[in-house]
Design a protein around this motif. Structure first.
Motif, short mmCIF file in Angstrom:
data_model
loop_
_atom_site.label_atom_id
_atom_site.label_comp_id
_atom_site.label_asym_id
_atom_site.label_seq_id
_atom_site.Cartn_x
_atom_site.Cartn_y
_atom_site.Cartn_z
N ALA A 16 101.27 -55.41 -37.70
CA ALA A 16 101.37 -56.66 -38.41
C ALA A 16 101.92 -57.86 -38.15
N GLU A 17 103.03 -57.69 -37.27
CA GLU A 17 103.91 -58.95 -36.84
C GLU A 17 103.57 -59.47 -35.40
N ARG A 18 103.24 -58.59 -34.52
CA ARG A 18 103.08 -58.98 -33.16
C ARG A 18 101.68 -58.84 -32.55
N ALA A 19 100.79 -58.05 -32.98
CA ALA A 19 99.53 -57.78 -32.24
C ALA A 19 98.71 -59.11 -32.08
N ASN A 20 98.66 -60.14 -33.06
CA ASN A 20 97.84 -61.16 -32.99
C ASN A 20 98.62 -62.20 -32.19
N GLN A 21 99.82 -62.22 -31.77
CA GLN A 21 100.29 -63.20 -31.15
C GLN A 21 99.83 -63.30 -29.73
N ILE A 22 99.88 -64.39 -29.29
CA ILE A 22 99.19 -64.56 -27.84
C ILE A 22 100.34 -64.43 -26.90
N LEU A 23 99.98 -63.18 -26.00
CA LEU A 23 100.91 -62.75 -25.17
C LEU A 23 101.39 -63.89 -23.88
N ASN A 24 102.71 -63.96 -23.91
CA ASN A 24 103.27 -64.99 -23.07
C ASN A 24 102.83 -66.36 -23.28
N CYS A 25 102.91 -66.76 -24.64
CA CYS A 25 102.51 -67.91 -25.21
C CYS A 25 103.86 -68.44 -25.73
N HIS A 26 104.36 -69.68 -25.06
CA HIS A 26 105.59 -70.16 -25.60
C HIS A 26 105.69 -71.18 -26.86
N VAL A 27 104.59 -71.42 -27.60
CA VAL A 27 104.29 -71.95 -28.61
C VAL A 27 103.87 -71.09 -29.79
N PRO A 28 104.30 -71.38 -31.03
CA PRO A 28 103.81 -70.41 -32.03
C PRO A 28 101.99 -70.32 -32.10
N GLU A 29 101.39 -69.51 -31.69
CA GLU A 29 99.99 -69.58 -31.78
C GLU A 29 99.57 -68.06 -31.75
N ALA A 30 98.66 -67.98 -32.65
CA ALA A 30 98.34 -66.36 -32.85
C ALA A 30 96.68 -66.42 -33.18
N SER A 31 96.08 -65.14 -32.82
CA SER A 31 94.78 -64.77 -33.38
C SER A 31 94.86 -64.09 -34.63
N THR A 32 93.71 -63.77 -34.82
CA THR A 32 93.86 -62.95 -36.56
C THR A 32 93.04 -61.61 -36.55
N TRP A 33 92.18 -61.42 -35.33
CA TRP A 33 91.30 -60.31 -35.35
C TRP A 33 91.86 -58.88 -34.82
N LEU A 34 92.96 -58.83 -33.96
CA LEU A 34 93.17 -57.74 -33.36
C LEU A 34 93.64 -56.61 -34.25
N ARG A 35 93.32 -55.42 -34.26
CA ARG A 35 93.70 -54.30 -35.09
C ARG A 35 93.43 -53.05 -34.26
N PHE A 36 94.59 -51.78 -34.52
CA PHE A 36 94.31 -50.71 -34.11
C PHE A 36 93.27 -49.76 -34.62
N THR A 37 92.35 -49.18 -33.96
CA THR A 37 91.58 -47.92 -34.82
C THR A 37 92.43 -46.99 -35.22
N ASP A 38 91.83 -46.17 -36.07
CA ASP A 38 92.59 -45.18 -36.87
C ASP A 38 93.20 -44.20 -35.49
N GLU A 39 92.18 -43.79 -34.42
CA GLU A 39 92.52 -43.14 -33.39
C GLU A 39 93.51 -43.52 -32.51
N GLU A 40 93.56 -44.90 -32.32
CA GLU A 40 94.53 -45.48 -31.58
C GLU A 40 95.90 -45.50 -32.20
N ARG A 41 95.89 -45.70 -33.52
CA ARG A 41 97.02 -45.88 -34.27
C ARG A 41 97.80 -44.23 -34.29
N GLU A 42 96.84 -43.48 -34.57
CA GLU A 42 97.40 -41.76 -34.36
C GLU A 42 97.82 -41.52 -33.14
N ALA A 43 97.20 -41.92 -32.08
CA ALA A 43 97.89 -41.59 -30.68
C ALA A 43 99.09 -42.34 -30.41
N LEU A 44 99.33 -43.61 -31.09
CA LEU A 44 100.54 -44.22 -30.71
C LEU A 44 101.54 -43.52 -31.73
N THR A 45 101.32 -43.38 -32.85
CA THR A 45 102.46 -42.93 -33.87
C THR A 45 102.96 -41.54 -33.49
#
Length: 120
Positions: free
Chosen positions: A36-65
């Protein structure tokens, strides 16, 4: 599925000792918060900028959790990123030197070449 997002999670959590401990102790809460808070922040970007479309799949979320690094590897997460993060989280639970790394290798031993594609 986004191998980029899986690798971004592993990379960013591994570089923050507080997040490592949070992920170890509360994987469900950490993954939910990070998505919710970090997935859409642009990596290594020093200004507050973000995308809006990145989400884990259920399978990815399950493996991570589930701290399931074997499944993460099968999904295409980079093995060096999974290894370094999971060493930080679980090496302390093993008495013998390198015993977590040996367990990691043993659990991934059933994979043969070609390995899952880790390109992002």
């Amino acid at each position: 599925m986004s191998k980029y997002l899986l690798n971004k999670f592993l990379y960013t959590v591994d570089r923050d000792p507080e997040l490592v401990e949070r992920y170890r102790d509360d994987p469900q809460g950490t993954v939910t918060w990070w998505e919710a808070e970090r997935a859409n922040q642009i990596l290594n970007c020093h200004v507050p900028e973000a995308s809006t479309w990145l989400r884990f799949t259920d399978e990815e979320r399950e493996a991570l959790t589930g701290h399931d690094y074997v499944r993460l590897f099968a999904l295409g997460a980079h093995p060096f990123l999974t290894l370094t993060l999971f060493i930080a989280m679980f090496e302390r639970d093993h008495a013998e030197p390198l015993s977590f790394q040996k367990e990691y290798a043993r659990r991934l031993a059933h994979f043969s070449l070609p390995y899952p594609d880790i390109a992002t």
